[in-house]
Scaffold this motif. Structure first.
Motif, PDB file in Angstrom:
ATOM      1  N   LEU A 233       0.737  -1.230   0.134  1.00 12.23           N
ATOM      2  CA  LEU A 233      -0.057  -0.105  -0.043  1.00 12.23           C
ATOM      3  C   LEU A 233       0.884   1.132   0.024  1.00 12.23           C
ATOM      4  N   SER A 234       0.619   2.123  -0.880  1.00 14.81           N
ATOM      5  CA  SER A 234       1.255   3.614  -0.885  1.00 14.81           C
ATOM      6  C   SER A 234       1.441   4.137   0.317  1.00 14.81           C
ATOM      7  N   LYS A 235       0.295   4.000   1.224  1.00 14.31           N
ATOM      8  CA  LYS A 235       0.403   4.821   2.625  1.00 14.31           C
ATOM      9  C   LYS A 235       0.589   3.925   3.661  1.00 14.31           C
ATOM     10  N   GLY A 236       1.442   3.124   3.770  1.00 11.60           N
ATOM     11  CA  GLY A 236       1.739   1.958   4.636  1.00 11.60           C
ATOM     12  C   GLY A 236       1.906   2.573   6.027  1.00 11.60           C
ATOM     13  N   ARG A 237       2.181   3.777   6.074  1.00 12.31           N
ATOM     14  CA  ARG A 237       2.294   4.186   7.542  1.00 12.31           C
ATOM     15  C   ARG A 237       1.073   3.861   8.368  1.00 12.31           C
ATOM     16  N   TYR A 238      -0.162   4.095   7.695  1.00 11.41           N
ATOM     17  CA  TYR A 238      -1.247   3.815   8.377  1.00 11.41           C
ATOM     18  C   TYR A 238      -1.614   2.428   9.102  1.00 11.41           C
ATOM     19  N   LEU A 239      -0.768   1.604   8.371  1.00  7.34           N
ATOM     20  CA  LEU A 239      -0.783  -0.038   8.791  1.00  7.34           C
ATOM     21  C   LEU A 239       0.120  -0.066  10.120  1.00  7.34           C
ATOM     22  N   ALA A 240       1.251   0.467   9.726  1.00  9.55           N
ATOM     23  CA  ALA A 240       2.359   0.371  10.688  1.00  9.55           C
ATOM     24  C   ALA A 240       1.906   0.943  11.905  1.00  9.55           C
ATOM     25  N   ALA A 241       1.296   2.249  11.919  1.00  9.08           N
ATOM     26  CA  ALA A 241       0.697   2.825  13.111  1.00  9.08           C
ATOM     27  C   ALA A 241      -0.036   2.252  13.986  1.00  9.08           C
ATOM     28  N   GLN A 242      -0.802   1.336  13.146  1.00  7.81           N
ATOM     29  CA  GLN A 242      -2.019   0.602  13.860  1.00  7.81           C
ATOM     30  C   GLN A 242      -1.182  -0.432  14.788  1.00  7.81           C
ATOM     31  N   ILE A 243      -0.264  -1.387  14.150  1.00 10.41           N
ATOM     32  CA  ILE A 243       0.404  -2.241  15.014  1.00 10.41           C
ATOM     33  C   ILE A 243       1.005  -1.585  16.175  1.00 10.41           C
ATOM     34  N   LEU A 244       2.059  -0.535  15.907  1.00  7.45           N
ATOM     35  CA  LEU A 244       2.576  -0.004  16.994  1.00  7.45           C
ATOM     36  C   LEU A 244       1.664   0.495  18.077  1.00  7.45           C
ATOM     37  N   ALA A 245       0.522   1.184  17.750  1.00  2.97           N
ATOM     38  CA  ALA A 245      -0.307   1.635  18.873  1.00  2.97           C
ATOM     39  C   ALA A 245      -0.928   0.455  19.662  1.00  2.97           C
ATOM     40  N   LEU A 246      -1.021  -0.894  19.095  1.00  7.25           N
ATOM     41  CA  LEU A 246      -1.755  -2.079  19.880  1.00  7.25           C
ATOM     42  C   LEU A 246      -0.549  -2.727  20.767  1.00  7.25           C
ATOM     43  N   LEU A 247       0.736  -2.480  20.265  1.00  7.24           N
ATOM     44  CA  LEU A 247       1.619  -3.019  21.167  1.00  7.24           C
ATOM     45  C   LEU A 247       2.199  -2.164  22.124  1.00  7.24           C
ATOM     46  N   ASP A 248       1.954  -0.925  22.143  1.00  7.29           N
ATOM     47  CA  ASP A 248       2.038   0.081  23.160  1.00  7.29           C
ATOM     48  C   ASP A 248       1.390  -0.229  24.259  1.00  7.29           C
ATOM     49  N   GLU A 249       1.938  -0.039  25.423  1.00  8.74           N
ATOM     50  CA  GLU A 249       1.317  -0.342  26.812  1.00  8.74           C
ATOM     51  C   GLU A 249       0.691  -1.810  26.872  1.00  8.74           C
ATOM     52  N   ASP A 250       0.924  -2.437  26.149  1.00  3.25           N
ATOM     53  CA  ASP A 250       0.523  -4.217  25.786  1.00  3.25           C
ATOM     54  C   ASP A 250      -0.891  -4.051  25.733  1.00  3.25           C
ATOM     55  N   ARG A 251      -1.344  -3.008  24.993  1.00  2.00           N
ATOM     56  CA  ARG A 251      -2.911  -3.141  24.702  1.00  2.00           C
ATOM     57  C   ARG A 251      -3.495  -4.388  24.028  1.00  2.00           C
ATOM     58  N   TRP A 252      -2.463  -4.847  23.082  1.00  3.82           N
ATOM     59  CA  TRP A 252      -2.848  -6.021  22.520  1.00  3.82           C
ATOM     60  C   TRP A 252      -3.073  -7.229  23.262  1.00  3.82           C
ATOM     61  N   LEU A 253      -2.297  -7.370  24.529  1.00  4.72           N
ATOM     62  CA  LEU A 253      -2.522  -8.229  25.629  1.00  4.72           C
ATOM     63  C   LEU A 253      -3.964  -8.086  26.559  1.00  4.72           C
ATOM     64  N   ALA A 254      -4.009  -6.715  26.825  1.00  5.71           N
ATOM     65  CA  ALA A 254      -5.152  -6.349  27.530  1.00  5.71           C
ATOM     66  C   ALA A 254      -6.348  -6.794  26.852  1.00  5.71           C
ATOM     67  N   ASN A 255      -6.480  -6.417  25.490  1.00  2.00           N
ATOM     68  CA  ASN A 255      -7.576  -6.594  24.732  1.00  2.00           C
ATOM     69  C   ASN A 255      -7.933  -8.348  24.604  1.00  2.00           C
ATOM     70  N   ALA A 256      -6.675  -9.112  24.458  1.00  2.00           N
ATOM     71  CA  ALA A 256      -6.938 -10.426  24.377  1.00  2.00           C
ATOM     72  C   ALA A 256      -7.538 -10.968  25.910  1.00  2.00           C
ATOM     73  N   ARG A 257      -7.312 -10.557  26.851  1.00  2.00           N
ATOM     74  CA  ARG A 257      -7.372 -10.983  28.130  1.00  2.00           C
ATOM     75  C   ARG A 257      -8.873 -10.690  28.280  1.00  2.00           C
ATOM     76  N   ALA A 258      -9.345  -9.661  28.041  1.00  2.00           N
ATOM     77  CA  ALA A 258     -10.922  -9.137  28.030  1.00  2.00           C
ATOM     78  C   ALA A 258     -11.462 -10.123  27.202  1.00  2.00           C
ATOM     79  N   ALA A 259     -11.252 -10.363  25.898  1.00  2.00           N
ATOM     80  CA  ALA A 259     -12.202 -11.132  24.943  1.00  2.00           C
ATOM     81  C   ALA A 259     -12.077 -12.611  25.686  1.00  2.00           C
ATOM     82  N   ASN A 260     -11.162 -13.106  26.352  1.00  2.00           N
ATOM     83  CA  ASN A 260     -10.924 -14.466  26.649  1.00  2.00           C
ATOM     84  C   ASN A 260     -11.745 -14.578  28.086  1.00  2.00           C
ATOM     85  N   ALA A 261     -11.730 -13.462  28.683  1.00  2.00           N
ATOM     86  CA  ALA A 261     -12.618 -13.634  30.216  1.00  2.00           C
ATOM     87  C   ALA A 261     -14.269 -13.549  29.549  1.00  2.00           C
ATOM     88  N   GLY A 262     -14.405 -12.833  28.506  1.00  2.00           N
ATOM     89  CA  GLY A 262     -15.764 -12.883  28.210  1.00  2.00           C
ATOM     90  C   GLY A 262     -16.157 -14.375  27.671  1.00  2.00           C
TER      91      GLY A 262
END
Length: 334
Positions: A233-262
């Motif tokens: 994609l020509s504007k790939g920064r928008y994809l990379a930014a998503q990944i980095l944001a979810l890795l920040d503060e371990d959001r990706w793991l917090a989200n997974a814990r919430a879904a698993n708990a449900g």
């Protein structure tokens, strides 16, 4: 009230904020500062040097990985219920230019060294037969079961012994990781994984997944395959930014814990209706057509999953109070 799929979940607010932050002039394609940060950021996560690419879908991640691991004349061993077999419209065969999928068995869509070895034993070392080059496993599996690190390592050891590579479809890798309670390194390269499709869309992302290579050099040809496939994609920064944001503060793991708990909350109400143990964010229930209709009449949406079965998927943003009415409705079925 909707439990169809975590693909339909909202985007995490931090991802939307990151997209706004990335909405500035920068280098096109993957020359921007966000894309350039992925290797180092994921190398820190996996505790080893990795090479990573953003891609817009899990299908792209899986198929580009398999194309890097298997030649057109080879084969990939996977489970007969694997996503690459049943839900990608022949894309693995297309991207590998004809490589064959060899289907193995296993409860809950899990492979074992024994089931893989049984399949390999049927293949002669003969130019007239397609030879395996890779194994692909899904963690968590299509039925929501989790490979523990020692189970991945056992398959990784078999792959190494047979001269094969090992791919992990990690569309729900975060959900598997929090259940296993281990490091990302222990679940992947330390256990013999060569390439990982690292999912974010099901876990708060909008349109970005990561393809992570643990073996140096595999990314080189993959960059050309990604371009040739129309996935650069020509504007790939928008994809990379998503990944980095979810890795920040371990959001990706917090989200997974919430879904698993449900999912665990639903499982507690389901009792002996469970088809499989609930180890991630998917729940498979035994329900009659009449019972399924009763649940739908109360406003709950989900997929039918074979005769007398239903699949319910909990998303990262669904909280206990959102799930309680469904759990109560399932318990009331008797």
């Amino acid at each position: 009230m909707r439990f169809f799929s975590d693909n339909a979940a909202p985007v995490h607010p931090a991802v939307l904020a990151a997209l706004a932050e990335a909405d500035v002039l920068d280098t096109a394609y993957d020359g921007d500062r966000w894309s350039k940060a992925l290797d180092a950021r994921l190398s820190d996560l996996f505790e080893t040097a990795v090479e990573a690419l953003w891609v817009p879908s899990g299908t792209a991640a899986n198929c580009l990985a398999l194309a890097a691991l298997c030649p057109p004349h080879g084969a990939v061993v996977c489970h007969h219920d694997a996503h690459i077999q049943n839900d990608e419209c022949g894309a693995p065969e297309f991207y590998t230019h004809g490589a064959k999928l060899m289907l193995a068995q296993g409860d809950g869509a899990k492979l074992t060294p024994e089931t893989i070895a049984a399949l390999l034993a049927t293949i002669r070392d003969d130019v007239h037969q397609v030879q395996p080059h890779a194994i692909s496993i899904t963690n968590a599996t299509e039925y929501g079961l989790v490979y523990q690190p020692h189970e991945v390592a056992a398959i990784g050891a078999l792959a190494a012994e047979r001269g094969l590579t090992l791919h992990m479809d990690g569309a729900r890798f975060a959900n598997a990781l929090v259940t296993a309670g281990c490091s990302a390194a222990d679940m992947t390269w330390r256990a013999g994984v060569t390439a990982l499709s690292l999912g974010f869309v099901k876990n708060g992302g909008m349109s970005a997944e990561a393809l992570v290579f643990f073996k140096p050099g595999l990314v080189d040809a993959t960059r050309y395959r990604r371009k040739r496939a129309g996935l650069l994609l020509s504007k790939g920064r928008y994809l990379a930014a998503q990944i980095l944001a979810l890795l920040d503060e371990d959001r990706w793991l917090a989200n997974a814990r919430a879904a698993n708990a449900g999912a665990a909350q639903i499982a507690a109400a389901a009792g002996d209706r469970l088809v499989h143990a609930v180890e991630a964010n998917e729940v498979f229930l035994r329900v009659s057509a009449e019972e399924a209709a009763t649940l739908r009449a109360k406003g709950f949406d989900f997929y039918d999953w074979g005769p007398g079965e239903a699949r319910l998927v909990v998303s990262w943003n669904q909280r206990a109070e959102d799930i309680r009415p469904l759990a109560d409705a399932i318990a009331a079925l008797g």
